[in-house]
Design an enzyme around this catalytic site. Structure first.
Site, PDB file in Angstrom:
ATOM      1  N   ASP A   1       0.832  -1.200   0.000  1.00 40.36           N
ATOM      2  CA  ASP A   1       0.000   0.000   0.000  1.00 40.36           C
ATOM      3  C   ASP A   1       0.874   1.260   0.000  1.00 40.36           C
ATOM      4  O   ASP A   1       1.840   1.337   0.761  1.00 40.36           O
ATOM      5  CB  ASP A   1      -0.870  -0.032   1.264  1.00 40.36           C
ATOM      6  CG  ASP A   1      -1.915   1.053   1.287  1.00 40.36           C
ATOM      7  OD1 ASP A   1      -2.762   1.073   0.373  1.00 40.36           O
ATOM      8  OD2 ASP A   1      -1.910   1.882   2.218  1.00 40.36           O
TER       9      ASP A   1
ATOM     10  N   GLU B   1       1.804  -0.548  -4.963  1.00 37.24           N
ATOM     11  CA  GLU B   1       0.829   0.484  -5.297  1.00 37.24           C
ATOM     12  C   GLU B   1       1.530   1.821  -5.196  1.00 37.24           C
ATOM     13  O   GLU B   1       1.943   2.238  -4.110  1.00 37.24           O
ATOM     14  CB  GLU B   1      -0.357   0.481  -4.331  1.00 37.24           C
ATOM     15  CG  GLU B   1      -1.407   1.503  -4.782  1.00 37.24           C
ATOM     16  CD  GLU B   1      -2.118   2.268  -3.667  1.00 37.24           C
ATOM     17  OE1 GLU B   1      -3.240   2.720  -3.891  1.00 37.24           O
ATOM     18  OE2 GLU B   1      -1.531   2.440  -2.581  1.00 37.24           O
TER      19      GLU B   1
END
Ligand code: GLC
Ligand code: CA
Length: 557
Positions: A212, A274
């Site tokens: 993330d 990401e």
């Protein structure tokens, strides 16, 4: 299977299905999706023909940001189940030939994480505070934030705390919600703790991690102010907040841990980053000793325009090739407007310089649903024909639209509150999946009180209904994914553009495959006897088939 569980480098061509656990399926009628719900529907994923699933965070969490606020990285949220359920999911997925990727949230924890509670209870300058980013405020009494950094979710990125003695105290940094304090990646404790987290899940059989906000974590030392006029939208270039050189050693450290598992029967484990970054910056993360792969969001950002997509595809492939990595393609995820609705908007492209609020521009603008559906079908044909891996967000295979009319009081995304009710946030793509039946909750739960309300007009888009319709999105996805497995030209590899005019994307892949997507008003004639699949039923005249505007075709060449 394109990738048996022992194939190395499976991620270079894998089609990965994103499960948003809160919304996938509710097995125990509490209105919240859960791990048993995923297990109950693994057959759907196997029949769909994907290679892997990526599960958004399933950890204990106050759920201030849909679980991207983790209070314990080595356990399961009781709403979702138990560690035993997670183990069962991993082993049952593996038995079906599906790999499992889970979500690592290393930029920040929840404020409920025990280490953050320790930090609040400890004194300024303590080793407990050093695990997060605490600073004294500016001004005579420290009443102003330490610098001018904004939070991605709106407002300042700093929050002042009350010291244990009751006085107003230091400030802590939070790139996202105030309940998501950023870790200090210069703290050895943090480094070691995340090593432990990686091994904990790798040892349980997980095949990889999605990282993330992989371009945050490390901040420029000294935490210098942004230039006064820098909007958060300009922060993806040279910025003290993002994409710092100190990320490289952390990525290498993690890569070494994943590689330690090379000799296990499952083979080496993988990371997918990401990071909303331009290609040239993104691919540095994919150098051979760093991360394996990343989401390539430039495809998701692009407007539905041949020129824009041609450029982004060409540049993506060149950038990835420069570091020897395979590209990936993404149409949507839990942070973005669903493709069916996006492609029906007047402006379908995004200014994606804002790392987390790109959906904002779409709220409240009209959607031509029929056109959006047509384009989304063509888009997935393009996506799955390109070299590399691909990501499918749950519901894309059903052609679900964004739910644009959720009532204000139903919204959960912290963006709604933090933006002062100006940005409705990302709940519209997180509505539970319709499985069966004619009325909400469509077999998703035995409880009509679902955590986000489900629309009344989704009977046509259930898995059950689409399974019986050879013209459905589901039928198209299954056809394309089956072909992708069977056809050696698809997956990782190369492609060559064919000359076809400005309004058409036309490319070949070897051996013997061609994809044509028509964005213009003039039909493209193809040999009907060579058609493998088409986004809609093509009109045919003898042996000639016509590919119309917003339609796509796969051909045997
Ligand atoms: C990522 C997630 C998003 C989350 C944010 C903060 O962008 O995809 O859902 O809000 O990180 O963790
Ligand atoms: Ca449940």
């Amino acid at each position: 299977m394109t990738s048996s569980p022992t194939t190395n480098d499976w991620w270079t061509s894998a089609v990965v299905y994103q499960v948003y656990p809160r919304s996938f399926a509710d097995s125990n009628a509490d209105g919240i999706g859960d791990i048993r719900g995923i297990i109950d529907h693994l057959d759907h994923l196997a029949a769909l023909g994907v290679d892997a699933l990526w599960i958004s965070p399933w950890y204990p969490s106050p759920m201030a940001d849909g679980g991207y606020d983790v209070s314990d990285y080595c356990d399961i949220n009781p709403d979702f189940g138990t560690l035993a359920d997670a183990d069962a999911l991993v082993s049952q997925a593996h038995a079906l030939g599906l790999r499992v990727i889970i979500d690592l949230v290393p930029n920040h924890s929840s404020q409920e994480h025990p280490w953050f509670k320790d930090a609040l209870a400890a004194a300024p300058g303590s080793m407990e505070r050093d695990r997060y980013i605490f600073r004294d405020g500016q001004g005579d009494n420290g009443e102003f934030p330490p610098n001018n950094w904004p939070s991605v979710f709106g407002g300042s990125a700093w929050q002042r705390v009350t010291e244990p003695n009751g006085t107003p105290g230091q400030w802590y940094l939070h790139f996202f919600d105030v309940s998501q304090p950023d870790w200090n990646w210069e703290s050895p404790d943090v480094l070691e703790e995340f090593d432990r987290v990686l091994r904990f899940w790798f040892d349980r059989g997980v095949d990889g991690f999605r990282i993330d906000v992989a371009n945050s974590m490390v901040k420029e030392s000294g935490l210098p102010d942004l230039p006064d006029d820098a909007a958060i939208g300009e922060l993806v270039g040279d910025s003290p907040m993002w994409d710092q050189p100190g990320l490289a050693p952390i990525q290498r450290r993690w890569r070494a841990i994943a590689d330690d598992y090379a000799d296990t029967p499952q083979g080496p484990r993988m990371f997918v980053a990401e990071a909303y970054l331009p290609h040239d910056r993104l691919v540095r993360y994919l150098e051979p000793d760093r991360l394996h792969t990343s989401f390539n969001f430039e495809f998701l950002i692009s407007a539905w325009k041949a020129s824009s997509l041609r450029t982004t595809i060409t540049e993506s492939l060149a950038a990835h090739e420069s570091v020897g990595a395979s590209a990936t393609w993404v149409l949507g995820n839990h942070d973005n407007f669903r493709p069916v609705s996006r492609y029906g908007k007047e402006i379908s492209g995004l200014d994606f310089s804002n790392p987390s609020a790109p959906h904002a521009q779409f709220h409240g603008t009209p959607t031509d649903v029929a056109r959006g559906r047509l384009r989304a079908r063509a888009a997935v044909m393009l996506e799955l024909a390109l070299p590399g891996g691909a990501y499918i967000y749950q519901g894309e295979e059903l052609g679900l639209p964004e739910v644009e009319d959720l009532p204000d009081e139903a919204l959960h995304d912290p963006t709604w509150e933090r933006s002062g009710h100006t940005d409705r946030g990302r709940d519209g793509c997180r509505v539970p999946l319709p499985w069966s039946g004619c009325a909400a909750p469509y077999g998703w739960s035995a409880n009509a009180n679902t955590w986000l309300p489900m629309p009344n007009n989704w009977a046509e888009w259930t898995v059950e209904s689409e399974q019986q319709d050879s013209t459905s999105f589901l039928a198209l996805y299954r056809t394309l994914l089956a072909e992708r497995r069977a056809n050696p030209a698809l997956g990782a590899g190369t492609m060559t553009w064919n000359e076809s005019g400005d309004e058409v994307l036309d490319f070949s892949r070897e051996p013997g495959f061609r994809c044509i997507v028509n964005f213009g008003g003039e039909d493209v004639a193809v040999d009907a006897t060579t058609v493998i699949a088409s986004s809609v039923t093509l009109s045919t005249h003898g042996t000639t088939a016509l590919v119309g505007r917003d339609q796509a075709v796969w051909l045997r060449a």
